[in-house]
Design a protein around this motif. Sequence first.
Motif, PDB file in Angstrom:
ATOM      1  N   ALA A  12       0.817  -1.214   0.000  1.00  0.00           N
ATOM      2  CA  ALA A  12       0.000   0.000   0.000  1.00  0.00           C
ATOM      3  C   ALA A  12       0.852   1.266   0.000  1.00  0.00           C
ATOM      4  O   ALA A  12       0.331   2.362  -0.196  1.00  0.00           O
ATOM      5  CB  ALA A  12      -0.926   0.010   1.213  1.00  0.00           C
ATOM      6  N   ASN A  13       2.149   1.141   0.199  1.00  0.00           N
ATOM      7  CA  ASN A  13       3.028   2.301   0.281  1.00  0.00           C
ATOM      8  C   ASN A  13       3.507   2.701  -1.105  1.00  0.00           C
ATOM      9  O   ASN A  13       3.739   1.853  -1.958  1.00  0.00           O
ATOM     10  CB  ASN A  13       4.217   2.003   1.198  1.00  0.00           C
ATOM     11  CG  ASN A  13       5.014   3.247   1.500  1.00  0.00           C
ATOM     12  OD1 ASN A  13       5.982   3.536   0.820  1.00  0.00           O
ATOM     13  ND2 ASN A  13       4.598   3.980   2.510  1.00  0.00           N
ATOM     14  N   GLU A  14       3.673   4.010  -1.300  1.00  0.00           N
ATOM     15  CA  GLU A  14       4.105   4.495  -2.609  1.00  0.00           C
ATOM     16  C   GLU A  14       5.513   4.033  -2.983  1.00  0.00           C
ATOM     17  O   GLU A  14       5.903   4.097  -4.152  1.00  0.00           O
ATOM     18  CB  GLU A  14       3.994   6.016  -2.686  1.00  0.00           C
ATOM     19  CG  GLU A  14       4.857   6.754  -1.695  1.00  0.00           C
ATOM     20  CD  GLU A  14       4.633   8.258  -1.732  1.00  0.00           C
ATOM     21  OE1 GLU A  14       4.674   8.851  -2.836  1.00  0.00           O
ATOM     22  OE2 GLU A  14       4.422   8.835  -0.656  1.00  0.00           O
ATOM     23  N   ALA A  15       6.272   3.542  -2.030  1.00  0.00           N
ATOM     24  CA  ALA A  15       7.618   3.018  -2.324  1.00  0.00           C
ATOM     25  C   ALA A  15       7.546   1.742  -3.160  1.00  0.00           C
ATOM     26  O   ALA A  15       8.516   1.386  -3.828  1.00  0.00           O
ATOM     27  CB  ALA A  15       8.381   2.754  -1.033  1.00  0.00           C
ATOM     28  N   ALA A  16       6.419   1.055  -3.136  1.00  0.00           N
ATOM     29  CA  ALA A  16       6.238  -0.166  -3.935  1.00  0.00           C
ATOM     30  C   ALA A  16       6.013   0.242  -5.385  1.00  0.00           C
ATOM     31  O   ALA A  16       4.926   0.136  -5.936  1.00  0.00           O
ATOM     32  CB  ALA A  16       5.068  -0.985  -3.405  1.00  0.00           C
ATOM     33  N   SER A  17       7.074   0.744  -6.000  1.00  0.00           N
ATOM     34  CA  SER A  17       6.998   1.317  -7.339  1.00  0.00           C
ATOM     35  C   SER A  17       7.946   0.567  -8.286  1.00  0.00           C
ATOM     36  O   SER A  17       8.822  -0.165  -7.840  1.00  0.00           O
ATOM     37  CB  SER A  17       7.408   2.789  -7.271  1.00  0.00           C
ATOM     38  OG  SER A  17       8.775   2.891  -6.919  1.00  0.00           O
ATOM     39  N   PRO A  18       7.784   0.792  -9.579  1.00  0.00           N
ATOM     40  CA  PRO A  18       8.713   0.175 -10.525  1.00  0.00           C
ATOM     41  C   PRO A  18      10.172   0.531 -10.230  1.00  0.00           C
ATOM     42  O   PRO A  18      11.060  -0.309 -10.406  1.00  0.00           O
ATOM     43  CB  PRO A  18       8.263   0.725 -11.879  1.00  0.00           C
ATOM     44  CG  PRO A  18       6.806   1.006 -11.697  1.00  0.00           C
ATOM     45  CD  PRO A  18       6.691   1.488 -10.271  1.00  0.00           C
ATOM     46  N   ALA A  19      10.429   1.739  -9.764  1.00  0.00           N
ATOM     47  CA  ALA A  19      11.803   2.156  -9.451  1.00  0.00           C
ATOM     48  C   ALA A  19      12.419   1.256  -8.383  1.00  0.00           C
ATOM     49  O   ALA A  19      13.604   0.929  -8.447  1.00  0.00           O
ATOM     50  CB  ALA A  19      11.827   3.614  -9.002  1.00  0.00           C
ATOM     51  N   LEU A  20      11.618   0.852  -7.413  1.00  0.00           N
ATOM     52  CA  LEU A  20      12.119  -0.029  -6.364  1.00  0.00           C
ATOM     53  C   LEU A  20      12.526  -1.377  -6.954  1.00  0.00           C
ATOM     54  O   LEU A  20      13.611  -1.883  -6.678  1.00  0.00           O
ATOM     55  CB  LEU A  20      11.071  -0.232  -5.270  1.00  0.00           C
ATOM     56  CG  LEU A  20      11.485  -1.158  -4.136  1.00  0.00           C
ATOM     57  CD1 LEU A  20      12.598  -0.515  -3.301  1.00  0.00           C
ATOM     58  CD2 LEU A  20      10.294  -1.492  -3.254  1.00  0.00           C
ATOM     59  N   TYR A  21      11.681  -1.937  -7.797  1.00  0.00           N
ATOM     60  CA  TYR A  21      11.958  -3.261  -8.354  1.00  0.00           C
ATOM     61  C   TYR A  21      13.125  -3.246  -9.339  1.00  0.00           C
ATOM     62  O   TYR A  21      13.757  -4.274  -9.570  1.00  0.00           O
ATOM     63  CB  TYR A  21      10.684  -3.856  -8.967  1.00  0.00           C
ATOM     64  CG  TYR A  21       9.725  -4.226  -7.873  1.00  0.00           C
ATOM     65  CD1 TYR A  21       9.871  -5.413  -7.179  1.00  0.00           C
ATOM     66  CD2 TYR A  21       8.714  -3.344  -7.475  1.00  0.00           C
ATOM     67  CE1 TYR A  21       9.031  -5.741  -6.135  1.00  0.00           C
ATOM     68  CE2 TYR A  21       7.873  -3.661  -6.431  1.00  0.00           C
ATOM     69  CZ  TYR A  21       8.032  -4.855  -5.765  1.00  0.00           C
ATOM     70  OH  TYR A  21       7.212  -5.174  -4.724  1.00  0.00           O
TER      71      TYR A  21
END
Length: 79
Positions: A12-21
């Motif tokens: 649910a956090n905005e950190a779970a983004s394509p940039a993270l992966y």
Amino acid sequence: MFGIHLIEVCDANEAASPALYQLEEKYPVTIIENACMTQCELCAMSPYVFFNGEIVTEDNVEALMMRLEKEIQQALALD
């Protein structure tokens, strides 16, 4: 030989983004996306992850990704 470096993120956090992966493609890290990490107040306020068990947070996703890269590079230097 590299150690295991783990990034945990709330889905649910905005950190779970394509940039993270994308960090998985660049560094020897494993990313685990959890349904809830019981940090709801923090989750509502800012992007955050757990990196090797420690909370890492910043004001926005871009700043968090830059900090994570530094944290990962430091951890790899210690391996």
